[in-house]
Scaffold this motif. Structure first.
Motif, PDB file in Angstrom:
ATOM      1  N   ARG A  14       0.832  -1.203   0.000  1.00 20.26           N
ATOM      2  CA  ARG A  14       0.000   0.000   0.000  1.00 20.26           C
ATOM      3  C   ARG A  14       0.869   1.256   0.000  1.00 20.26           C
ATOM      4  N   ILE A  15       0.273   2.387  -0.328  1.00 21.10           N
ATOM      5  CA  ILE A  15       0.975   3.668  -0.320  1.00 21.10           C
ATOM      6  C   ILE A  15       0.270   4.537   0.716  1.00 21.10           C
ATOM      7  N   GLU A  17      -0.620   7.341   1.357  1.00 18.90           N
ATOM      8  CA  GLU A  17      -0.936   8.657   0.828  1.00 18.90           C
ATOM      9  C   GLU A  17      -2.158   8.437  -0.070  1.00 18.90           C
ATOM     10  N   ALA A  18      -3.108   9.366   0.014  1.00 19.48           N
ATOM     11  CA  ALA A  18      -4.299   9.208  -0.825  1.00 19.48           C
ATOM     12  C   ALA A  18      -4.149  10.011  -2.111  1.00 19.48           C
ATOM     13  N   CYS A  20      -2.717   9.428  -4.901  1.00 22.23           N
ATOM     14  CA  CYS A  20      -1.404   9.507  -5.537  1.00 22.23           C
ATOM     15  C   CYS A  20      -1.432   9.092  -7.015  1.00 22.23           C
ATOM     16  N   PHE A  24       0.991   9.675 -11.260  1.00 20.94           N
ATOM     17  CA  PHE A  24       1.359   8.648 -12.232  1.00 20.94           C
ATOM     18  C   PHE A  24       0.772   9.036 -13.591  1.00 20.94           C
ATOM     19  N   TRP A  29      -0.178   6.321 -22.747  1.00 19.10           N
ATOM     20  CA  TRP A  29      -0.864   5.104 -23.181  1.00 19.10           C
ATOM     21  C   TRP A  29      -1.780   5.385 -24.372  1.00 19.10           C
TER      22      TRP A  29
ATOM     23  N   PRO B 211      -5.912   8.564   5.233  1.00 18.98           N
ATOM     24  CA  PRO B 211      -6.197   7.899   3.960  1.00 18.98           C
ATOM     25  C   PRO B 211      -4.939   7.266   3.356  1.00 18.98           C
ATOM     26  N   PHE B 212      -5.105   6.164   2.663  1.00 16.61           N
ATOM     27  CA  PHE B 212      -3.973   5.546   1.956  1.00 16.61           C
ATOM     28  C   PHE B 212      -4.478   4.864   0.690  1.00 16.61           C
ATOM     29  N   THR B 213      -3.536   4.519  -0.169  1.00 11.41           N
ATOM     30  CA  THR B 213      -3.883   3.870  -1.429  1.00 11.41           C
ATOM     31  C   THR B 213      -3.659   2.369  -1.274  1.00 11.41           C
ATOM     32  N   PHE B 214      -4.695   1.587  -1.551  1.00 13.99           N
ATOM     33  CA  PHE B 214      -4.638   0.136  -1.356  1.00 13.99           C
ATOM     34  C   PHE B 214      -4.672  -0.582  -2.701  1.00 13.99           C
ATOM     35  N   GLY B 215      -3.735  -1.502  -2.889  1.00 15.63           N
ATOM     36  CA  GLY B 215      -3.710  -2.294  -4.122  1.00 15.63           C
ATOM     37  C   GLY B 215      -3.312  -1.534  -5.367  1.00 15.63           C
ATOM     38  N   PRO B 216      -2.317  -0.635  -5.277  1.00 14.12           N
ATOM     39  CA  PRO B 216      -1.931   0.106  -6.489  1.00 14.12           C
ATOM     40  C   PRO B 216      -1.080  -0.737  -7.457  1.00 14.12           C
ATOM     41  N   HIS B 226       8.246  -5.676  -3.055  1.00 12.70           N
ATOM     42  CA  HIS B 226       7.012  -6.016  -2.347  1.00 12.70           C
ATOM     43  C   HIS B 226       6.861  -7.517  -2.129  1.00 12.70           C
TER      44      HIS B 226
END
Lengths: 100, 390
Positions: A14-15, A17-18, A20, A24, A29, B211-216, B226
């Motif tokens: 996970r990262i 940070e929201a 994000c 990218f 593409w 908040p966080f980013t899940f499954g990027p 990872h």
């Protein structure tokens, strides 16, 4: 930037940070680029509602442009633009690069 | 540490034993889809939900792919999650079981072992869970309904341990255990709750303050990095499994390790298996011991992570070893358990090893079959050579 080692990463890929995805850039593409005719556009905002990448830029209720760093060229904006208005055309990137 | 709780013996099928353990764990979320022979397990647990015996949110999904997806989602949201499946259902979960492991969701899932098609078959073999052995889940195998019950409770502790944080499968043989009624000791609800403790979420997606980013998406830059923590968590798991097994033993009188050695100390010939066949093998060892034969049996309780050190030690004095596999690895150099055992002994002064495939699609195995393996080991022990043929 020096890349992080495995011990420095947050658990489970996970990262911590929201939002994000903005960092990218996925514009490369794209095969077809949406080209908007400002004169025809009525600012109905249908393209803004339907764009899956939030790439339609809007200010004070008016479409101001398209964020080409994130637009993947799916063509939904062209499809949802009212047929009588037809303000967006999908144009092949290779054609545009020739012009540029 | 509390002394051993008052013993309560009840009669349950293996499926009921899982449902009873799940009732006592009282998980926050259980996404489920029915498949034989797991169906009765969830049927029973759904009864607990509708009777209000648990506060679980039972999510009835449209497929096993959705069941495991919902399990990952609920776990990421900060819930204690459990589910169960079998064979083709596990196969349909395939994509998401890898995601559950890599996102480090400590989901506990009972796998009621059933042959994976085809031809289609509903009876026991281990082709389903053996296929999932590289998915990154801990795998505990159970000999009988008692162990099923005990393993489910311990799996919750093991999966959620801060050193581990990996999903865990508790495997039980379809029909042979899942549908057979046996007496077993159960703990009080309070004992179970104290043993498992409060759930400490790995992730808490619903916490809007953090908040966080899940499954990027993850490319050549970090994908490899990872994978490393998953490897390391699996390496730490054996210590946790052992210490949880000891603690559970103090609480209930039933201690568990990674393996179980049955009369192996002076044994010249040792048979290895996992699952319900362990009981049959122990009975066979007893019979042969009465005739004065130096035979022993080794049970692999924990197949993932594989207990290399313990297996080496248990086999150090043997002159010949037979490994019984209840699944085929097509084109491989023997069954999955046999290959693990043989690899564990590579470079050691190892006894010759003979692999056997048995019981596919639910075919019975009885003491005569295991006796036959012990007989064949006599020749192998005296010649010091085994054949590659399984």
């Amino acid at each position: 930037m020096k890349e992080k080692g495995w011990k420095d990463l947050a658990i489970g890929g996970r990262i911590d940070e929201a939002g994000c995805a903005e960092k990218f850039e996925t514009g490369s593409w794209r095969t077809f680029r949406p080209v908007r005719d400002e004169e025809k556009c009525t600012h109905c905002l249908r393209c803004w509602i339907f764009c899956p990448d939030s790439a339609i830029e809007v200010k004070d209720g008016k479409v101001t442009g398209i964020d080409l760093d994130h637009c993947k060229g799916c063509g939904i904006c062209e499809k949802v633009c009212p047929p009588k208005i037809h303000a967006i055309d999908m144009v092949q990137e290779s054609e545009l690069s020739k012009e540029e | 540490m509390k002394s051993i709780a008052t013993k309560k013996v009840i009669v349950l099928t293996g499926n009921d034993a899982v449902a009873e353990a799940m009732r006592q764990v009282n998980p926050d979320v259980v996404p489920a889809y029915p498949i034989t022979p797991q169906t009765e397990l969830m049927h029973k647990f759904a009864g607990y939900v509708s009777d209000g015996d648990v506060k679980t949110e039972l999510v009835l999904v449209e497929s096993e792919h959705s069941a495991m997806s919902a399990a990952v989602g609920a776990s990421a949201a900060g819930s204690r999650v459990m589910t169960a499946t079998s064979a083709n259902g596990l196969a349909l979960m395939w994509e998401i079981i890898y995601i559950a492991a890599s996102t480090r969701c400590p989901i506990v899932m009972a796998v009621v072992n059933r042959a994976l098609s085809g031809p289609i078959n509903i009876h026991c073999d281990h082709s389903d869970s053996m296929g999932a052995r590289d998915a990154g889940w801990i795998q505990l195998h159970s000999e009988n309904a008692q162990e099923v019950y005990d393993n489910v409770l311990q799996a919750v502790r093991i999966a959620e341990d801060t050193d581990v944080r990996l999903p865990a499968m508790v495997c039980l043989d379809g029909f042979i255990i899942s549908h057979t009624i046996e007496p077993l000791e159960v703990n009080s609800d309070t004992t179970v709750q104290e043993f498992i403790g409060d759930f400490r979420p790995v992730h808490n997606l619903l916490d809007s303050d953090k908040p966080f980013t899940f499954g990027p998406l993850d490319f050549h830059d970090y994908y490899f990095e990872h994978k490393m923590p998953q490897v390391k968590a699996m390496e730490k798991a054996p210590n946790v499994i052992e210490s949880v097994g000891i603690e559970y033993g103090k609480l209930t009188g039933r201690e568990y390790g990674l393996i179980e050695r049955y009369k192996t100390e002076d044994a010249e010939r040792i048979v290895i298996a996992l699952g319900s066949t362990c009981g049959t093998a122990k009975a066979t060892v007893d019979d042969l011991r009465e005739k004065g034969e130096k035979v022993g049996f080794l049970k692999i309780r924990c197949f993932r992570p594989f207990p290399v050190k313990e297996v080496r030690e248990a086999l150090s004095g043997a002159r010949a070893v037979a490994v019984l596999d209840r699944s085929v690895s097509f084109g491989a150099q023997g069954g999955p358990v046999m290959m693990e055992v043989r690899s564990a002994l590579y470079g050691e002064t190892a006894p010759p090893i003979k692999g056997y495939i048995y019981g596919l699609g639910g075919r019975d195995i009885n003491p005569d079959h295991i006796g036959q393996a012990f007989d064949e080991l006599k020749d192998i022990a005296s010649s010091g050579k085994s054949s590659d043929e399984t």
